[in-house]
Design a protein around this motif. Structure first.
Motif, short mmCIF file in Angstrom:
data_model
loop_
_atom_site.label_atom_id
_atom_site.label_comp_id
_atom_site.label_asym_id
_atom_site.label_seq_id
_atom_site.Cartn_x
_atom_site.Cartn_y
_atom_site.Cartn_z
N GLN A 137 0.82 -1.21 0.00
CA GLN A 137 0.00 0.00 0.00
C GLN A 137 0.86 1.26 0.00
O GLN A 137 0.51 2.24 -0.64
N VAL A 138 1.97 1.24 0.71
CA VAL A 138 2.89 2.39 0.68
C VAL A 138 3.41 2.57 -0.74
O VAL A 138 3.43 3.69 -1.26
N LEU A 139 3.83 1.48 -1.37
CA LEU A 139 4.28 1.56 -2.76
C LEU A 139 3.19 2.11 -3.67
O LEU A 139 3.45 2.94 -4.54
N GLU A 140 1.97 1.65 -3.45
CA GLU A 140 0.84 2.13 -4.26
C GLU A 140 0.62 3.63 -4.06
O GLU A 140 0.38 4.36 -5.03
N ALA A 141 0.70 4.09 -2.83
CA ALA A 141 0.51 5.51 -2.54
C ALA A 141 1.60 6.35 -3.19
O ALA A 141 1.33 7.40 -3.79
N VAL A 142 2.84 5.91 -3.07
CA VAL A 142 3.97 6.67 -3.61
C VAL A 142 3.98 6.63 -5.14
O VAL A 142 4.10 7.67 -5.80
N ARG A 143 3.85 5.45 -5.69
CA ARG A 143 3.86 5.32 -7.16
C ARG A 143 2.62 5.95 -7.78
O ARG A 143 2.70 6.61 -8.81
N GLY A 144 1.46 5.67 -7.18
CA GLY A 144 0.19 6.09 -7.77
C GLY A 144 -0.05 7.58 -7.77
O GLY A 144 -0.95 8.06 -8.46
N THR A 145 0.74 8.34 -7.03
CA THR A 145 0.58 9.79 -6.99
C THR A 145 1.75 10.52 -7.64
O THR A 145 1.78 11.74 -7.66
N ALA A 146 2.71 9.79 -8.18
CA ALA A 146 3.85 10.40 -8.84
C ALA A 146 3.43 10.99 -10.19
O ALA A 146 2.35 10.68 -10.71
N SER A 147 4.29 11.80 -10.76
CA SER A 147 3.92 12.63 -11.91
C SER A 147 3.54 11.87 -13.18
O SER A 147 2.80 12.40 -14.00
N GLN A 148 4.02 10.67 -13.37
CA GLN A 148 3.61 9.93 -14.57
C GLN A 148 3.12 8.54 -14.21
O GLN A 148 3.41 7.55 -14.88
N SER A 149 2.30 8.51 -13.16
CA SER A 149 1.78 7.22 -12.68
C SER A 149 0.92 6.52 -13.71
O SER A 149 0.83 5.30 -13.70
N GLY A 150 0.31 7.27 -14.60
CA GLY A 150 -0.53 6.66 -15.62
C GLY A 150 0.23 6.02 -16.75
O GLY A 150 -0.31 5.21 -17.49
N ALA A 151 1.51 6.37 -16.89
CA ALA A 151 2.32 5.83 -17.99
C ALA A 151 3.78 5.74 -17.56
O ALA A 151 4.63 6.47 -18.06
N PRO A 152 4.09 4.85 -16.61
CA PRO A 152 5.48 4.74 -16.17
C PRO A 152 6.38 4.26 -17.31
O PRO A 152 5.94 3.56 -18.20
N ASP A 153 7.65 4.70 -17.24
CA ASP A 153 8.60 4.29 -18.27
C ASP A 153 9.93 3.90 -17.64
O ASP A 153 10.12 3.98 -16.44
N ARG A 154 10.87 3.50 -18.48
CA ARG A 154 12.14 3.01 -17.98
C ARG A 154 13.12 4.12 -17.62
O ARG A 154 14.16 3.88 -17.05
#
Length: 102
Positions: free
Chosen positions: A61-78
């Motif tokens: 859930q912590v990972l979800e909160a941090v990743r899911g609110t980052a600037s390009q959470s809808g389209a993560p890239d490498r």
């Protein structure tokens, strides 16, 4: 820059490393500095804030909160992963509680 050997995206998220406001060691007050070494404490600080606000959150859930609110959470890239951290949004993220399997 990722991906990893097992196909996971890398990095998870990124944090500021240029013109970061820092406490000055030999001067009174604050200043700005640059360097990638500033991004790790900023990231761990955001994780600490999320855990302080939501002590019941699991690691996932912590990972979800941090990743899911980052600037390009809808389209993560490498290159930037899920993107630039957003501390306020990560703390304010309300996640559905995980239900333990029966």
């Amino acid at each position: 820059v990722g991906p990893t050997a097992d196909g996971r995206l890398k990095p998870d998220v990124v944090a500021m490393g240029v013109n970061v406001v820092v406490a000055r060691q030999f001067e009174h007050g604050y200043g700005v500095a640059s360097g990638t070494s500033f991004s790790c404490p900023l990231t761990s600080g955001v994780v600490a804030l999320v855990l302080q606000a939501h002590p019941e959150y699991t690691v996932d859930q912590v990972l979800e909160a941090v990743r899911g609110t980052a600037s390009q959470s809808g389209a993560p890239d490498r290159l930037l992963g899920w993107g630039l951290l957003d501390a306020v949004a990560a703390v304010d993220a309300v996640l559905t509680p995980l239900v333990a399997p029966r």
